[in-house]
Scaffold this motif. Structure first.
Motif, PDB file in Angstrom:
ATOM      1  N   GLU A   1      -5.931 -15.796 122.810  1.00 12.30           N
ATOM      2  CA  GLU A   1      -7.141 -16.463 122.334  1.00 12.30           C
ATOM      3  C   GLU A   1      -7.256 -16.457 120.818  1.00 12.30           C
ATOM      4  O   GLU A   1      -7.690 -17.460 120.217  1.00 12.30           O
ATOM      5  CB  GLU A   1      -8.371 -15.787 122.937  1.00 12.30           C
ATOM      6  CG  GLU A   1      -9.695 -16.415 122.496  1.00 12.30           C
ATOM      7  CD  GLU A   1     -10.913 -15.777 123.117  1.00 12.30           C
ATOM      8  OE1 GLU A   1     -12.041 -16.218 122.797  1.00 12.30           O
ATOM      9  OE2 GLU A   1     -10.752 -14.820 123.921  1.00 12.30           O
ATOM     10  N   HIS A   2      -6.859 -15.366 120.184  1.00 15.88           N
ATOM     11  CA  HIS A   2      -7.233 -15.175 118.783  1.00 15.88           C
ATOM     12  C   HIS A   2      -6.082 -15.266 117.782  1.00 15.88           C
ATOM     13  O   HIS A   2      -6.338 -15.539 116.599  1.00 15.88           O
ATOM     14  CB  HIS A   2      -7.935 -13.830 118.614  1.00 15.88           C
ATOM     15  CG  HIS A   2      -9.253 -13.759 119.307  1.00 15.88           C
ATOM     16  ND1 HIS A   2     -10.330 -14.513 118.909  1.00 15.88           N
ATOM     17  CD2 HIS A   2      -9.657 -13.038 120.395  1.00 15.88           C
ATOM     18  CE1 HIS A   2     -11.354 -14.252 119.705  1.00 15.88           C
ATOM     19  NE2 HIS A   2     -10.976 -13.372 120.609  1.00 15.88           N
TER      20      HIS A   2
ATOM     21  N   ALA B   1     -16.739 -14.349 111.345  1.00  9.02           N
ATOM     22  CA  ALA B   1     -16.582 -12.917 111.091  1.00  9.02           C
ATOM     23  C   ALA B   1     -16.193 -12.194 112.375  1.00  9.02           C
ATOM     24  O   ALA B   1     -15.270 -11.360 112.394  1.00  9.02           O
ATOM     25  CB  ALA B   1     -17.867 -12.344 110.505  1.00  9.02           C
ATOM     26  N   GLY B   2     -16.871 -12.526 113.471  1.00 10.36           N
ATOM     27  CA  GLY B   2     -16.575 -11.861 114.727  1.00 10.36           C
ATOM     28  C   GLY B   2     -15.198 -12.171 115.267  1.00 10.36           C
ATOM     29  O   GLY B   2     -14.490 -11.274 115.751  1.00 10.36           O
TER      30      GLY B   2
ATOM     31  N   THR C   1      -9.253 -11.046 115.994  1.00 10.14           N
ATOM     32  CA  THR C   1      -7.862 -11.313 115.649  1.00 10.14           C
ATOM     33  C   THR C   1      -7.167 -10.051 115.158  1.00 10.14           C
ATOM     34  O   THR C   1      -6.071  -9.702 115.614  1.00 10.14           O
ATOM     35  CB  THR C   1      -7.774 -12.404 114.567  1.00 10.14           C
ATOM     36  OG1 THR C   1      -8.409 -13.588 115.038  1.00 10.14           O
ATOM     37  CG2 THR C   1      -6.329 -12.716 114.215  1.00 10.14           C
ATOM     38  N   LEU C   2      -7.793  -9.355 114.218  1.00  6.42           N
ATOM     39  CA  LEU C   2      -7.186  -8.143 113.668  1.00  6.42           C
ATOM     40  C   LEU C   2      -7.056  -7.053 114.727  1.00  6.42           C
ATOM     41  O   LEU C   2      -6.168  -6.203 114.651  1.00  6.42           O
ATOM     42  CB  LEU C   2      -8.004  -7.648 112.477  1.00  6.42           C
ATOM     43  CG  LEU C   2      -8.031  -8.589 111.261  1.00  6.42           C
ATOM     44  CD1 LEU C   2      -8.954  -8.044 110.182  1.00  6.42           C
ATOM     45  CD2 LEU C   2      -6.633  -8.805 110.703  1.00  6.42           C
ATOM     46  N   SER C   3      -7.919  -7.102 115.732  1.00 12.78           N
ATOM     47  CA  SER C   3      -7.869  -6.103 116.803  1.00 12.78           C
ATOM     48  C   SER C   3      -6.685  -6.290 117.725  1.00 12.78           C
ATOM     49  O   SER C   3      -6.398  -5.411 118.555  1.00 12.78           O
ATOM     50  CB  SER C   3      -9.173  -6.140 117.617  1.00 12.78           C
ATOM     51  OG  SER C   3     -10.280  -5.792 116.804  1.00 12.78           O
TER      52      SER C   3
ATOM     53  N   ILE D   1     -14.750  -3.431 109.368  1.00 15.19           N
ATOM     54  CA  ILE D   1     -14.275  -4.772 109.004  1.00 15.19           C
ATOM     55  C   ILE D   1     -15.407  -5.788 109.111  1.00 15.19           C
ATOM     56  O   ILE D   1     -15.594  -6.642 108.228  1.00 15.19           O
ATOM     57  CB  ILE D   1     -13.094  -5.176 109.897  1.00 15.19           C
ATOM     58  CG1 ILE D   1     -11.898  -4.251 109.664  1.00 15.19           C
ATOM     59  CG2 ILE D   1     -12.685  -6.628 109.628  1.00 15.19           C
ATOM     60  CD1 ILE D   1     -10.809  -4.361 110.720  1.00 15.19           C
ATOM     61  N   LEU D   2     -16.186  -5.709 110.179  1.00 14.55           N
ATOM     62  CA  LEU D   2     -17.291  -6.654 110.364  1.00 14.55           C
ATOM     63  C   LEU D   2     -18.330  -6.496 109.259  1.00 14.55           C
ATOM     64  O   LEU D   2     -18.852  -7.495 108.741  1.00 14.55           O
ATOM     65  CB  LEU D   2     -17.935  -6.452 111.732  1.00 14.55           C
ATOM     66  CG  LEU D   2     -19.051  -7.432 112.089  1.00 14.55           C
ATOM     67  CD1 LEU D   2     -18.521  -8.868 112.118  1.00 14.55           C
ATOM     68  CD2 LEU D   2     -19.666  -7.065 113.435  1.00 14.55           C
ATOM     69  N   ALA D   3     -18.619  -5.267 108.874  1.00 18.57           N
ATOM     70  CA  ALA D   3     -19.588  -5.040 107.799  1.00 18.57           C
ATOM     71  C   ALA D   3     -19.104  -5.662 106.496  1.00 18.57           C
ATOM     72  O   ALA D   3     -19.884  -6.260 105.746  1.00 18.57           O
ATOM     73  CB  ALA D   3     -19.816  -3.539 107.617  1.00 18.57           C
ATOM     74  N   PHE D   4     -17.806  -5.544 106.222  1.00 13.38           N
ATOM     75  CA  PHE D   4     -17.263  -6.164 105.013  1.00 13.38           C
ATOM     76  C   PHE D   4     -17.414  -7.678 105.075  1.00 13.38           C
ATOM     77  O   PHE D   4     -17.870  -8.305 104.118  1.00 13.38           O
ATOM     78  CB  PHE D   4     -15.785  -5.781 104.860  1.00 13.38           C
ATOM     79  CG  PHE D   4     -15.078  -6.530 103.758  1.00 13.38           C
ATOM     80  CD1 PHE D   4     -15.176  -6.095 102.449  1.00 13.38           C
ATOM     81  CD2 PHE D   4     -14.349  -7.678 104.023  1.00 13.38           C
ATOM     82  CE1 PHE D   4     -14.550  -6.789 101.422  1.00 13.38           C
ATOM     83  CE2 PHE D   4     -13.721  -8.378 103.010  1.00 13.38           C
ATOM     84  CZ  PHE D   4     -13.820  -7.929 101.696  1.00 13.38           C
ATOM     85  N   LEU D   5     -17.021  -8.277 106.190  1.00 11.34           N
ATOM     86  CA  LEU D   5     -17.048  -9.737 106.303  1.00 11.34           C
ATOM     87  C   LEU D   5     -18.464 -10.296 106.221  1.00 11.34           C
ATOM     88  O   LEU D   5     -18.696 -11.349 105.623  1.00 11.34           O
ATOM     89  CB  LEU D   5     -16.388 -10.175 107.607  1.00 11.34           C
ATOM     90  CG  LEU D   5     -14.871  -9.940 107.696  1.00 11.34           C
ATOM     91  CD1 LEU D   5     -14.371 -10.192 109.115  1.00 11.34           C
ATOM     92  CD2 LEU D   5     -14.120 -10.817 106.698  1.00 11.34           C
TER      93      LEU D   5
END
Length: 259
Positions: free
Chosen positions: A22-23, A202-203, A208-210, A230-234
Motif C-alpha cells: 500500500e505505502h 503526514a500519516g 511508509t517509513l514503518s 516522526i508524526l510530530a515532526f511532520l
C-alpha cells in the motif's frame, strides 16, 4: 547493522507485506528505462520482487517479466499487483531459472540483501551474454531542508545508509560485483539518479517509513514511540502539516553488463 541482524532484517518484510504494497513507492519510469537500455532483449527477471512494485512497471514497458521472491506473503501481494507476471519462489542465491534465460536482472530496493558471493555467479548464470544487471533504490532528497530534518528525526531504523543520494552513491558503488574470483563476469558498474516523488500525507508517510526493516523488527513500544516522533515532526512543518504533499525523491540505479 551487524551481521547477526542482517538475516532478521532481510526476512522481516512478510510481516508487513500488505502495508508495503500500500505505502511503498514505485520507481521513476526514466530510471527503469535507463536500467534496461543496454539489455539485448525483452526478457526480464525481477529478483527479490517483493510486492511487485517494479514488476508492474516492467510490464507497463512491454517487458516479458518473471519474478522471483522468497517470502510467500510478499508473493501474495505481488500476484495482486501484477497478476500476469509469473512469480516463483526462490532467492538471489538460488534462482529457479535456466541458464542464459533472461536479458536483464533488475532488483528494486533488494540487492543490498543479497549474498553476492553466491548470488553474483547465479545471476551471471541466468543472464544471456551482454545481459544487464541493475539495482534500483528509491532515495529521499535530503537537499530539501525538511527532508533532511525528517531523516535526522526518524533515525537510522527508518532512514538507513542507502536512503539518501550521497549515502547511496557511497554504499552501493561496488555492490553489484561479486568477490574477485567472479568479477570477470561483469563489466564496470555505472550509477545514475532520476527525479521522483510520491504523494503522501503526514500519516501515510509515517506508514511508509514503518515498512522499513529497522522499524518492522522493533518492539511495539519502541516502534510506536518512533512513529509518534516522526508524526510530530511532520505536523510541525509547513510543507507537510496539512493535506497531501509530494515527498521529494530520486530513484538511484546501479547497472552493469554480463560479459
Amino acid at each position: 547493522m551487524d551481521k547477526d541482524q542482517h538475516p532478521l532484517h532481510a526476512a522481516s518484510f512478510g510481516a508487513a507485506a500488505a502495508a508495503y504494497a500500500e505505502h511503498r513507492p514505485d520507481y521513476a519510469l526514466a530510471a527503469v528505462r535507463w536500467a534496461l537500455e543496454p539489455a539485448p532483449g525483452p526478457r526480464v527477471l525481477d529478483l527479490g520482487a517483493g510486492t511487485g512494485k517494479l514488476s508492474a512497471t516492467l510490464v507497463a514497458l512491454g517487458c516479458e517479466v518473471v519474478a522471483v521472491e522468497p517470502d510467500p506473503a510478499m508473493r501474495v501481494e505481488l500476484h495482486r499487483a501484477a497478476p500476469d507476471v509469473r512469480a516463483l519462489a526462490g532467492s538471489a542465491e538460488t534462482i529457479p531459472l535456466e541458464d542464459a534465460s533472461v536479458d536483464a536482472v533488475l532488483s528494486g530496493n533488494a540487492m543490498h540483501w543479497f549474498d553476492m558471493a553466491v548470488a553474483g555467479p547465479e545471476i551471471a548464470r541466468v543472464l544471456a551474454p551482454g545481459g544487464v544487471l541493475a539495482g534500483l533504490w528509491n532515495l529521499l532528497d535530503d537537499q530539501v531542508p525538511w527532508v533532511a530534518g525528517l531523516a535526522r528525526v526518524a533515525g537510522s531504523a527508518a532512514v538507513g545508509p542507502r536512503d539518501t543520494p550521497a549515502a547511496w552513491r557511497a554504499t552501493t558503488a561496488g555492490l553489484h560485483l561479486p568477490p574477485d574470483g567472479h568479477r570477470a563476469r561483469f563489466g564496470s558498474p555505472e550509477q545514475a539518479e532520476f527525479p521522483h516523488g510520491q504523494r503522501r500525507t503526514a500519516g501515510s508517510l509515517v506508514a511508509t517509513l514503518s515498512t522499513r526493516a529497522g522499524m518492522i523488527v522493533m518492539q511495539d513500544k519502541e516502534r510506536h514511540a518512533a512513529q509518534d516522533r516522526i508524526l510530530a515532526f511532520l505536523t510541525a512543518q509547513p510543507e507537510t502539516a496539512e493535506g497531501e504533499f509530494t515527498l521529494p525523491m530520486a530513484t538511484g540505479v546501479l547497472r552493469t553488463r554480463r560479459l
